[in-house]
Design a protein around this motif. Structure first.
Motif, mmCIF file in Angstrom:
data_model
loop_
_atom_site.group_PDB
_atom_site.id
_atom_site.type_symbol
_atom_site.label_atom_id
_atom_site.label_comp_id
_atom_site.label_asym_id
_atom_site.label_seq_id
_atom_site.Cartn_x
_atom_site.Cartn_y
_atom_site.Cartn_z
ATOM 1 N N ASN A 138 0.664 -0.753 -0.238
ATOM 2 C CA ASN A 138 -0.209 0.271 0.191
ATOM 3 C C ASN A 138 1.386 1.716 0.645
ATOM 4 O O ASN A 138 0.042 1.868 -0.815
ATOM 5 C CB ASN A 138 -1.174 0.314 0.994
ATOM 6 N N LYS A 139 2.086 0.906 0.501
ATOM 7 C CA LYS A 139 2.664 2.204 0.527
ATOM 8 C C LYS A 139 3.254 2.789 -1.014
ATOM 9 O O LYS A 139 3.952 3.378 -1.713
ATOM 10 C CB LYS A 139 4.055 1.994 1.796
ATOM 11 N N HIS A 140 3.775 1.669 -1.379
ATOM 12 C CA HIS A 140 4.688 1.953 -2.387
ATOM 13 C C HIS A 140 3.741 2.459 -3.785
ATOM 14 O O HIS A 140 3.684 2.965 -4.053
ATOM 15 C CB HIS A 140 4.607 0.091 -3.295
ATOM 16 N N GLN A 141 2.081 2.270 -3.664
ATOM 17 C CA GLN A 141 1.055 2.501 -4.402
ATOM 18 C C GLN A 141 0.691 3.975 -3.958
ATOM 19 O O GLN A 141 1.253 4.667 -4.726
ATOM 20 C CB GLN A 141 -0.246 1.807 -3.971
ATOM 21 N N ASN A 142 0.836 3.779 -2.753
ATOM 22 C CA ASN A 142 0.357 5.756 -2.408
ATOM 23 C C ASN A 142 1.588 6.773 -3.335
ATOM 24 O O ASN A 142 1.324 7.593 -2.992
ATOM 25 C CB ASN A 142 0.341 5.977 -0.598
ATOM 26 N N GLU A 143 2.944 6.205 -2.209
ATOM 27 C CA GLU A 143 3.489 6.619 -3.314
ATOM 28 C C GLU A 143 3.986 7.258 -5.159
ATOM 29 O O GLU A 143 4.297 8.598 -5.233
ATOM 30 C CB GLU A 143 4.928 5.770 -2.654
ATOM 31 N N GLU A 144 3.160 6.154 -5.826
ATOM 32 C CA GLU A 144 3.955 6.155 -7.201
ATOM 33 C C GLU A 144 2.188 7.380 -7.482
ATOM 34 O O GLU A 144 2.524 8.072 -8.146
ATOM 35 C CB GLU A 144 3.430 4.659 -7.573
ATOM 36 N N ILE A 145 1.513 6.970 -7.119
ATOM 37 C CA ILE A 145 0.099 7.440 -7.304
ATOM 38 C C ILE A 145 0.693 9.236 -6.765
ATOM 39 O O ILE A 145 0.357 9.831 -7.514
ATOM 40 C CB ILE A 145 -0.910 7.284 -6.316
ATOM 41 N N GLU A 146 0.761 9.576 -5.505
ATOM 42 C CA GLU A 146 1.500 11.308 -5.224
ATOM 43 C C GLU A 146 2.438 11.671 -6.576
ATOM 44 O O GLU A 146 1.916 12.208 -7.021
ATOM 45 C CB GLU A 146 1.785 11.203 -4.015
ATOM 46 N N PHE A 147 2.952 10.908 -6.789
ATOM 47 C CA PHE A 147 4.145 10.702 -8.130
ATOM 48 C C PHE A 147 2.950 11.370 -9.771
ATOM 49 O O PHE A 147 3.390 12.518 -9.813
ATOM 50 C CB PHE A 147 5.409 10.160 -8.296
ATOM 51 N N LEU A 148 2.671 10.744 -10.272
ATOM 52 C CA LEU A 148 1.591 10.267 -11.071
ATOM 53 C C LEU A 148 0.679 12.017 -10.743
ATOM 54 O O LEU A 148 0.979 12.713 -11.805
ATOM 55 C CB LEU A 148 0.771 9.230 -10.820
ATOM 56 N N ASN A 149 0.259 12.098 -9.505
ATOM 57 C CA ASN A 149 -0.301 13.524 -9.356
ATOM 58 C C ASN A 149 -0.024 14.779 -9.571
ATOM 59 O O ASN A 149 0.281 15.773 -9.887
ATOM 60 C CB ASN A 149 -1.206 13.276 -7.538
ATOM 61 N N GLY A 150 1.803 14.654 -8.985
ATOM 62 C CA GLY A 150 2.693 15.513 -9.187
ATOM 63 C C GLY A 150 2.569 15.645 -10.323
ATOM 64 O O GLY A 150 3.246 16.729 -10.713
ATOM 65 N N ILE A 151 2.784 14.613 -11.511
ATOM 66 C CA ILE A 151 2.952 15.539 -12.499
ATOM 67 C C ILE A 151 1.972 15.219 -13.940
ATOM 68 O O ILE A 151 2.488 15.773 -14.928
ATOM 69 C CB ILE A 151 3.490 14.165 -13.744
ATOM 70 N N GLY A 152 0.807 16.067 -13.495
ATOM 71 C CA GLY A 152 -0.485 16.380 -14.316
ATOM 72 C C GLY A 152 -1.086 14.714 -14.559
ATOM 73 O O GLY A 152 -2.130 15.126 -14.993
ATOM 74 N N PHE A 153 -0.940 13.900 -13.788
ATOM 75 C CA PHE A 153 -2.862 13.004 -13.828
ATOM 76 C C PHE A 153 -3.720 12.897 -12.606
ATOM 77 O O PHE A 153 -3.046 13.808 -11.478
ATOM 78 C CB PHE A 153 -1.810 11.295 -13.443
ATOM 79 N N LYS A 154 -4.916 12.452 -12.517
ATOM 80 C CA LYS A 154 -5.393 12.648 -11.828
ATOM 81 C C LYS A 154 -5.443 11.416 -11.393
ATOM 82 O O LYS A 154 -5.805 10.751 -11.807
ATOM 83 C CB LYS A 154 -6.496 13.281 -12.033
ATOM 84 N N ALA A 155 -4.786 10.438 -10.165
ATOM 85 C CA ALA A 155 -4.587 8.779 -10.190
ATOM 86 C C ALA A 155 -5.402 8.501 -9.198
ATOM 87 O O ALA A 155 -6.401 9.623 -7.904
ATOM 88 C CB ALA A 155 -3.568 8.892 -10.004
ATOM 89 N N GLU A 156 -5.727 7.206 -9.555
ATOM 90 C CA GLU A 156 -6.217 6.890 -8.056
ATOM 91 C C GLU A 156 -6.823 5.210 -8.137
ATOM 92 O O GLU A 156 -5.648 4.336 -9.892
ATOM 93 C CB GLU A 156 -8.385 6.634 -8.378
ATOM 94 N N PRO A 157 -6.747 4.604 -7.011
ATOM 95 C CA PRO A 157 -5.990 3.101 -7.071
ATOM 96 C C PRO A 157 -7.211 1.807 -8.004
ATOM 97 O O PRO A 157 -8.612 2.625 -8.076
ATOM 98 C CB PRO A 157 -6.515 3.211 -5.550
ATOM 99 N N LEU A 158 -7.074 0.794 -8.686
ATOM 100 C CA LEU A 158 -7.198 0.169 -9.721
ATOM 101 C C LEU A 158 -7.263 -1.310 -9.150
ATOM 102 O O LEU A 158 -6.344 -1.553 -9.588
ATOM 103 C CB LEU A 158 -7.693 0.637 -10.970
ATOM 104 N N ASP A 159 -8.086 -1.563 -8.020
ATOM 105 C CA ASP A 159 -8.161 -2.399 -7.449
ATOM 106 C C ASP A 159 -8.846 -4.157 -8.862
ATOM 107 O O ASP A 159 -10.401 -3.715 -8.131
ATOM 108 C CB ASP A 159 -8.398 -2.584 -5.805
#
Length: 207
Positions: free
Chosen positions: A45-66
């Protein structure tokens, strides 16, 4: 479909990734390769949250897709994917990821999705290995007999079939799987299997 295929994490072409962001910048982050038996859920979960934060930071609107939320609900997953403009598929166990894609119907929907010219597929490690036609060349790196989902008890060796060669991420890199990847590359050579090796930092972009 456009592809941003990295050996590890987001690689060294972040500026190019920004240019690939589609008009619909909603991106689903698939983390199911970390569902393997024995996985540290908190770390996953930590990895996912970090990657989502990065994606948001470069211009995406990221969300988990389980994908587990869509097991045996293919139509619901199709509707969800059609609402997105991109996917990011993280690393982990490629065979576990393949099982999740089978049970959710992602593998079938992907056949439709890949024809969308304005859709971006990004990922690394397992997230790019899954695109090959066969997963046989990585079975000594990722355990094919790890079964976290009770519905499947046999390995699936058929990939998504976008490429007729195997990806070998983490080659000659400071990564714990690098040595095992080297052995798999030798196995590919011995068997005359096609492959493409990537060092961590390397990225393949297809538009």
């Amino acid at each position: 479909m456009k592809y941003y295929l990295s050996s590890y994490k987001f690689g060294n072409k972040i500026e190019e990734l920004k240019k690939l962001i589609p008009d619909n910048n909603r991106i689903g982050h698939i983390n199911n390769s970390r569902d393997w038996v024995g996985s540290d859920l908190e770390r996953a979960n930590k990895h996912q949250n970090e990657e989502i934060e990065f994606l948001n930071g470069i211009g995406f609107k990221a969300e988990p897709l389980d994908l587990k939320m869509y097991f045996h609900k293919k139509d619901d997953l199709r509707n969800k994917l059609n609402s997105l403009g991109a996917l990011w598929v993280s690393g982990g166990n490629t065979f576990v990821l393949r099982m999740a894609m089978k049970l959710s119907g992602f593998d079938e929907i992907f056949k439709e999705l890949k024809n969308k010219t304005d859709f971006l597929y990004g990922g690394y490690s397992a997230g790019i290995c899954i695109l090959s036609d066969s997963l046989k060349s990585i079975e000594n790196v990722d355990d094919p007999n790890n079964f976290p989902y009770e519905e499947i008890d046999k390995p699936i060796y058929e990939g998504l079939g976008i490429y007729n060669y195997s990806f070998m991420p983490h080659y000659d890199s400071d990564h714990f799987e690098s040595e095992a990847i080297g052995k798999e590359i030798q196995r590919c050579i011995d068997n005359k299997w096609l492959f493409k090796a990537l060092r961590d930092g390397d990225v393949i972009i297809e538009e």
